[in-house]
Design a protein around this motif. Structure first.
Motif, PDB file in Angstrom:
ATOM      1  N   GLU A 296       0.826  -1.209   0.000  1.00  0.00           N
ATOM      2  CA  GLU A 296       0.000   0.000   0.000  1.00  0.00           C
ATOM      3  C   GLU A 296       0.859   1.259   0.000  1.00  0.00           C
ATOM      4  O   GLU A 296       0.539   2.233  -0.686  1.00  0.00           O
ATOM      5  N   LYS A 299       2.277   1.786  -3.433  1.00  0.00           N
ATOM      6  CA  LYS A 299       1.240   2.352  -4.307  1.00  0.00           C
ATOM      7  C   LYS A 299       1.077   3.848  -4.061  1.00  0.00           C
ATOM      8  O   LYS A 299       0.885   4.631  -5.003  1.00  0.00           O
ATOM      9  N   SER A 304       3.131   0.690  -9.527  1.00  0.00           N
ATOM     10  CA  SER A 304       2.043  -0.179  -9.964  1.00  0.00           C
ATOM     11  C   SER A 304       2.320  -1.594  -9.482  1.00  0.00           C
ATOM     12  O   SER A 304       3.379  -2.160  -9.763  1.00  0.00           O
ATOM     13  N   LEU A 305       1.373  -2.180  -8.747  1.00  0.00           N
ATOM     14  CA  LEU A 305       1.518  -3.540  -8.258  1.00  0.00           C
ATOM     15  C   LEU A 305       0.707  -4.484  -9.127  1.00  0.00           C
ATOM     16  O   LEU A 305      -0.454  -4.216  -9.433  1.00  0.00           O
ATOM     17  N   GLY A 308      -2.751  -5.248  -8.222  1.00  0.00           N
ATOM     18  CA  GLY A 308      -3.165  -4.135  -7.373  1.00  0.00           C
ATOM     19  C   GLY A 308      -2.824  -4.270  -5.918  1.00  0.00           C
ATOM     20  O   GLY A 308      -3.083  -3.352  -5.122  1.00  0.00           O
TER      21      GLY A 308
END
Length: 424
Positions: A296, A299, A304-305, A308
């Protein structure tokens, strides 16, 4: 441990061993497949069992003098059953790959078909890559994650299984950050009348602690590594229903291995015992919480993971959007310079190469073993961001190295009694 005996015999090796110990103390291990074993596990693995051949299985050895080896292997098996609830357990594989090899040898013939996840989408070499024995021995097709979501396309997997008609479907991954729905993969295997091998190498500890769905009792075979999130002696494990026990045992020995590494089996027994204590579930939950916090914060910094986020112990960062001119290799090297050790990694839809990919993979098992909580992992994410954003700025890297040094001092590895999770 100063390696005094080694130093007397071989100072060059002693220097390297001391250097490696210091490296681990002074850096943050974030390779998702790595962890720090307890000193009890390390001691067991360096025991006199190194000297003992114990070909065969407990009570049915080919050499004399195996009474204590039998006792230790039986303890490892009993404890593994307690952790994962499997009917039959083989603790002799030297690695997760050799555990997979044992299943393939037991259940497949050369030329049989394997359906598994594509390597750049999070799969593993031993699931059918052409450079691996699996790709050379069997006919392999591979499924992918959904390019838009980063999640496994379970319906597409079922359709692929029906059209390809594999003999075995492989689930379990090395760079997939989401919880795996083993029941849905079993449905795909059933649709093709295929076996289902669930490779939980990365998530053995998470499954044992109940923080990830278990494939035991769902898949026909469950394999794994014993030194990653389970944090036991280095090696592999195979679990299955009793009906496959004889075939699996014969495939491991004499099929793909000779004498088991009994000192590693001892490390497995000790580590499994540690994982059966109440504190291990707390540890495993903290691993996942830490990975979520790390992801988190990354982000928030614009990374960009893949998918998400994460449900597990790792995050997979795709650098192409946030840092299009920075490859995973550049990021890995810059981070290692400041003491953050993670790995470059391919991402779904890779546009570079496996040797210079577009992503980085970061895990939290080893950080959590040191005692890191969510706030500490957010601090690490901040440092990762600054370094990846300025990989050639020596002043930024000097500041980052100082931050890493402070964290290592705050969370020492083996130098304080409570550094590792309390197993009592």
């Amino acid at each position: 441990m100063g390696y005094e005996q080694v130093r007397d015999t071989d100072p060059a090796v002693a220097d390297a061993l001391v250097g490696e110990r210091q490296r681990q103390e002074d850096t943050l291990a974030m390779i998702a497949s790595e962890n720090h074993a307890s000193e009890a596990v390390l001691e067991a693995q360096s025991s006199e069992l190194t000297n003992k051949y114990a070909e065969g299985y407990a009570g049915e050895r080919y050499y004399a003098g195996c009474g204590y080896a039998d006792e230790i292997e039986e303890l490892a098996i009993e404890r593994a059953r307690g952790l994962w609830g499997a009917d039959h357990v083989n603790v002799q594989p030297h690695s997760g790959t050799q555990a997979n090899m044992g299943v393939y040898l037991a259940m497949l013939d050369p030329g049989d078909r394997i359906l598994s996840l594509e390597l750049e989408h999070g799969g593993h070499l031993s699931h059918g890559h052409p450079a691996n024995f699996t790709g050379k021995t069997y006919e392999v097709e591979q499924y992918e994650v959904d390019p838009e979501t980063g999640y496994i396309d379970y319906e597409g997997l079922r359709e692929h299984a029906e059209s390809f008609d594999p003999d075995i479907v492989v689930s379990g991954y090395s760079a997939y950050p989401r919880e795996v729905d083993f029941e849905r993969i079993q449905t795909a295997a059933d649709a093709a009348d295929a076996y289902h091998l669930a490779d939980i190498a990365h998530i053995t500890g998470l499954v044992a602690a109940g923080v990830h769905e278990s494939p035991v009792g769902v898949a026909d075979f469950v394999t794994g590594s014993t030194h990653k999130t389970i944090r036991a002696g280095r090696g592999g494990i195979i679990m299955c229903d009793e009906e496959y026990a004889d075939a699996i045992d014969a495939a491991v020995f004499p099929g793909v291995q000779g004498g088991p590494l009994m000192h590693n089996v001892a490390g497995k027994a000790v580590g499994f015992g540690e994982a059966l204590t109440p504190g291990f579930e707390e540890y495993a939950r903290q691993v996942v919480d830490n990975a979520e916090a790390l992801g988190e914060r990354l982000k928030e910094h614009g990374f960009s993971l893949v998918s998400g986020g994460t449900d597990t112990h790792l995050v997979l960062v795709d650098l192409r959007e946030s840092h299009p001119d920075t490859s995973g290799t550049v990021a890995e090297e810059a981070l290692e310079e400041v003491g953050i050790v993670l790995n470059k990694n391919t991402v779904p839809g890779e546009t570079r190469s496996p040797f210079n990919p577009s992503g980085i993979r970061a895990g939290t098992p080893a950080l959590t073993t040191r005692g890191f909580d969510e706030d500490a992992c957010r601090q690490v994410a901040d440092t990762i961001y600054r370094v990846v954003d300025n990989p050639d700025d020596e002043s930024v890297k000097a500041e980052a190295a100082a931050e890493v040094s402070d964290l290592c001092a705050e969370f020492p590895l083996y130098d304080r009694e409570d550094a590792l999770v309390d197993f009592e």
